[in-house]
Design a protein around this motif. Structure first.
Motif, PDB file in Angstrom:
ATOM      1  N   PRO A 199       0.828  -1.211   0.000  1.00 51.86           N
ATOM      2  CA  PRO A 199       0.000   0.000   0.000  1.00 51.86           C
ATOM      3  C   PRO A 199       0.856   1.252   0.000  1.00 51.86           C
ATOM      4  O   PRO A 199       1.978   1.256   0.518  1.00 51.86           O
ATOM      5  CB  PRO A 199      -0.819  -0.134   1.281  1.00 51.86           C
ATOM      6  CG  PRO A 199      -0.031  -1.058   2.159  1.00 51.86           C
ATOM      7  CD  PRO A 199       0.689  -1.998   1.236  1.00 51.86           C
ATOM      8  N   ALA A 200       0.319   2.316  -0.590  1.00 49.10           N
ATOM      9  CA  ALA A 200       1.047   3.587  -0.606  1.00 49.10           C
ATOM     10  C   ALA A 200       1.074   4.215   0.774  1.00 49.10           C
ATOM     11  O   ALA A 200       1.985   4.970   1.106  1.00 49.10           O
ATOM     12  CB  ALA A 200       0.401   4.546  -1.609  1.00 49.10           C
ATOM     13  N   VAL A 225      -9.437  -0.978  -5.690  1.00 47.92           N
ATOM     14  CA  VAL A 225     -10.527  -0.054  -5.386  1.00 47.92           C
ATOM     15  C   VAL A 225     -10.082   1.368  -5.699  1.00 47.92           C
ATOM     16  O   VAL A 225      -8.933   1.753  -5.428  1.00 47.92           O
ATOM     17  CB  VAL A 225     -10.946  -0.181  -3.904  1.00 47.92           C
ATOM     18  CG1 VAL A 225     -11.994   0.868  -3.548  1.00 47.92           C
ATOM     19  CG2 VAL A 225     -11.473  -1.584  -3.621  1.00 47.92           C
ATOM     20  N   SER A 226     -10.976   2.162  -6.281  1.00 47.89           N
ATOM     21  CA  SER A 226     -10.641   3.550  -6.598  1.00 47.89           C
ATOM     22  C   SER A 226     -10.367   4.331  -5.314  1.00 47.89           C
ATOM     23  O   SER A 226     -10.950   4.086  -4.268  1.00 47.89           O
ATOM     24  CB  SER A 226     -11.789   4.222  -7.369  1.00 47.89           C
ATOM     25  OG  SER A 226     -12.964   4.262  -6.578  1.00 47.89           O
ATOM     26  N   GLY A 227      -9.467   5.296  -5.427  1.00 49.94           N
ATOM     27  CA  GLY A 227      -9.106   6.097  -4.254  1.00 49.94           C
ATOM     28  C   GLY A 227      -8.036   5.418  -3.425  1.00 49.94           C
ATOM     29  O   GLY A 227      -7.491   4.368  -3.787  1.00 49.94           O
ATOM     30  N   GLY A 357      -0.604   0.288 -10.056  1.00 54.99           N
ATOM     31  CA  GLY A 357       0.469   0.850  -9.248  1.00 54.99           C
ATOM     32  C   GLY A 357       1.839   0.512  -9.807  1.00 54.99           C
ATOM     33  O   GLY A 357       2.813   1.245  -9.585  1.00 54.99           O
ATOM     34  N   LEU A 358       1.936  -0.591 -10.564  1.00 53.04           N
ATOM     35  CA  LEU A 358       3.188  -0.948 -11.234  1.00 53.04           C
ATOM     36  C   LEU A 358       3.314  -0.208 -12.563  1.00 53.04           C
ATOM     37  O   LEU A 358       4.293   0.500 -12.801  1.00 53.04           O
ATOM     38  CB  LEU A 358       3.238  -2.457 -11.476  1.00 53.04           C
ATOM     39  CG  LEU A 358       3.427  -3.355 -10.250  1.00 53.04           C
ATOM     40  CD1 LEU A 358       3.233  -4.810 -10.641  1.00 53.04           C
ATOM     41  CD2 LEU A 358       4.809  -3.165  -9.655  1.00 53.04           C
ATOM     42  N   SER A 406       3.134   6.556  -5.334  1.00 53.62           N
ATOM     43  CA  SER A 406       1.930   7.364  -5.171  1.00 53.62           C
ATOM     44  C   SER A 406       0.660   6.527  -5.215  1.00 53.62           C
ATOM     45  O   SER A 406      -0.430   7.042  -4.961  1.00 53.62           O
ATOM     46  CB  SER A 406       1.863   8.436  -6.266  1.00 53.62           C
ATOM     47  OG  SER A 406       1.879   7.836  -7.554  1.00 53.62           O
ATOM     48  N   ASP A 407       0.781   5.246  -5.543  1.00 49.83           N
ATOM     49  CA  ASP A 407      -0.397   4.384  -5.647  1.00 49.83           C
ATOM     50  C   ASP A 407      -0.073   3.031  -5.013  1.00 49.83           C
ATOM     51  O   ASP A 407       1.097   2.639  -4.902  1.00 49.83           O
ATOM     52  CB  ASP A 407      -0.791   4.201  -7.116  1.00 49.83           C
ATOM     53  CG  ASP A 407      -2.206   3.666  -7.284  1.00 49.83           C
ATOM     54  OD1 ASP A 407      -2.906   3.486  -6.258  1.00 49.83           O
ATOM     55  OD2 ASP A 407      -2.620   3.423  -8.434  1.00 49.83           O
ATOM     56  N   ASP A 408      -1.141   2.344  -4.600  1.00 47.38           N
ATOM     57  CA  ASP A 408      -0.963   1.004  -4.053  1.00 47.38           C
ATOM     58  C   ASP A 408      -0.429   0.078  -5.143  1.00 47.38           C
ATOM     59  O   ASP A 408      -0.806   0.183  -6.319  1.00 47.38           O
ATOM     60  CB  ASP A 408      -2.283   0.448  -3.529  1.00 47.38           C
ATOM     61  CG  ASP A 408      -2.913   1.344  -2.470  1.00 47.38           C
ATOM     62  OD1 ASP A 408      -2.140   1.972  -1.719  1.00 47.38           O
ATOM     63  OD2 ASP A 408      -4.140   1.419  -2.402  1.00 47.38           O
TER      64      ASP A 408
END
Length: 420
Positions: A199-200, A225-227, A357-358, A406-408
């Motif tokens: 997770p971010a 999931v968004s967000g 995220g990748l 910045s993202d999971d």
């Protein structure tokens, strides 16, 4: 009428609604002159005939203003000012030096010792009162700033306490969420499944995992999931129950007319979850997903792609294929259609299902890793297996983005093992 305190008066508490001025001068008549100048003002006055007495009274009375002569025996006005500044008090004392000195070097010396203002002798009543009124405005501003500061300090203390509690809760939530993916690696007859989640923040909105459908088949899922943060994590936890190892709760399984468990086809499961999101959960959030059913005997894979990045299959000879057409995310359109993808994994083949995220990682110049970059990492690591390949994917992406996440990040890797 202003109350004039006599010389060597015993220390008494000053009125809370009146300022206190201390007059310091070894000349009694000079003190009386300035006391008379202040007659009729809203100030109380206390007198001191020396620096030593002024310090004693300062400790007892904490005056708001000190009006001190420069030249006195044993302790000069600047020396008294320096001593006053050394004494720590809750409120500020405005210090005015009385002097006949007009040399800039003398004034600089007084300021260096903490003086706020100067009055040149002889001075008039009007000038003294004007200086005191100006100082009063400064003290008022300082006190208002101090009160604001105190409120901010208290607010920061409460905020820090709240943040500490939230930090503990988030760490506990992170442990619980990591438990949602179950074992990091699972084996099914002839297959290995590896999961990774990064997770971010403390908690994230990605979820991967697998479960046995029956003795011949198993299911694999990847959800994004968004967000971010707590809201996404809460929906992730809710969705985790839909893929529970418990057959009574798993949405991918159903009981047929003979009372036996069987699997929902991937596209049917996507439609079911889409309806669930739009009717029962009624949330503004949506999620992307890949769900696959794997036949352990034939190697056949039936899968649905719902807005998730393209699954990547790498054949035993190193060739790379991108699968799927994208599809709609889950929870956006009620009438969304979902198509199934079919393929067969041969021994030595592997299938990677990764979150964006990748692929959406960027370098310092803003260039995007892309799905082609993820595929390149797989090509560069033909001998890496299972969790080692997942770890290498994360390491390579972190190196590409200079450690900025910045993202999971999540991925699930399905490998068909070679016969021993």
């Amino acid at each position: 009428m202003n109350r004039i305190a006599p010389d060597r008066s015993p220390a008494t508490p000053k009125a809370t609604d009146r300022r206190l001025i201390m007059l310091v001068d070894d000349s009694r008549w000079q003190r009386r002159l300035f006391a008379r100048y202040l007659d009729g003002t809203d100030f109380d006055v206390v007198e001191a005939e020396s620096g030593a007495e002024a310090l004693r009274l300062f400790r007892q009375r904490k005056p708001d203003f000190i009006l001190s002569d420069w030249v006195m025996e044993n302790m000069t006005g600047p020396e008294l000012c320096a001593e006053v500044r050394e004494l720590s008090t809750d409120s500020y004392t405005y210090f005015i030096l009385l002097t006949s000195k007009a040399d800039p070097a003398d004034i600089a010396y007084g300021l260096e010792n903490g003086a706020d203002d100067f009055l040149t002798k002889p001075t008039s009543s009007a000038e003294l009162r004007a200086r005191i009124c100006a100082a009063e405005r400064i003290l008022h501003l300082q006190e208002r700033a101090r009160r604001t500061n105190e409120k901010l300090t208290e607010a920061l203390r409460i905020l820090h306490k709240t943040q500490s509690a939230m930090e503990r809760d988030l760490k506990d939530a992170s442990k619980l969420q990591q438990g949602l993916i179950g074992e990091r690696s699972e084996t099914y007859d002839g297959f290995a499944v590896s999961n990774i989640q990064r997770p971010a923040g403390h908690v994230g909105g990605d979820l991967t995992g697998s479960f046995a459908i029956n003795a011949r088949r198993f299911g694999v899922f990847a959800i994004d999931v968004s967000g971010h943060g707590v809201a996404a994590a809460l929906l992730t936890a809710r969705l985790a129950t839909q893929f529970s190892p418990s057959v009574d709760q798993n949405a991918a399984l159903l009981i047929n007319e003979f009372g036996l468990y069987e699997a929902r086809p991937p596209a049917v499961l996507a439609r079911y979850l889409n309806h669930l999101m739009l009717t029962d959960l009624q949330t503004d959030t949506y999620f992307t997903m890949v769900y696959a059913m794997v036949d352990q005997m034939s190697g056949e894979v039936r899968m649905v792609q719902a807005g998730h990045p393209h699954p990547i299959v790498q054949r035993s000879n190193g060739e790379i294929e991108m699968l799927g057409k994208g599809g709609y995310p889950i929870g956006v359109i009620e009438e969304a259609g979902f198509e199934e993808i079919s393929l067969t994994l041969e021994p030595g083949d592997r299938l990677l299902i990764a979150s964006d995220g990748l692929s959406d990682a960027t370098d310092a110049s803003g260039a995007i890793m892309g799905e082609a970059g993820v595929a390149a990492i797989m090509r560069a690591n033909p001998d890496a297996r299972g969790s080692d390949l997942c770890d290498e994917l994360v390491r390579s992406v972190n190196a590409f983005s200079d450690g900025r996440q910045s993202d999971d990040i999540s991925a699930v890797l399905i490998e068909r093992l070679r016969p021993i």
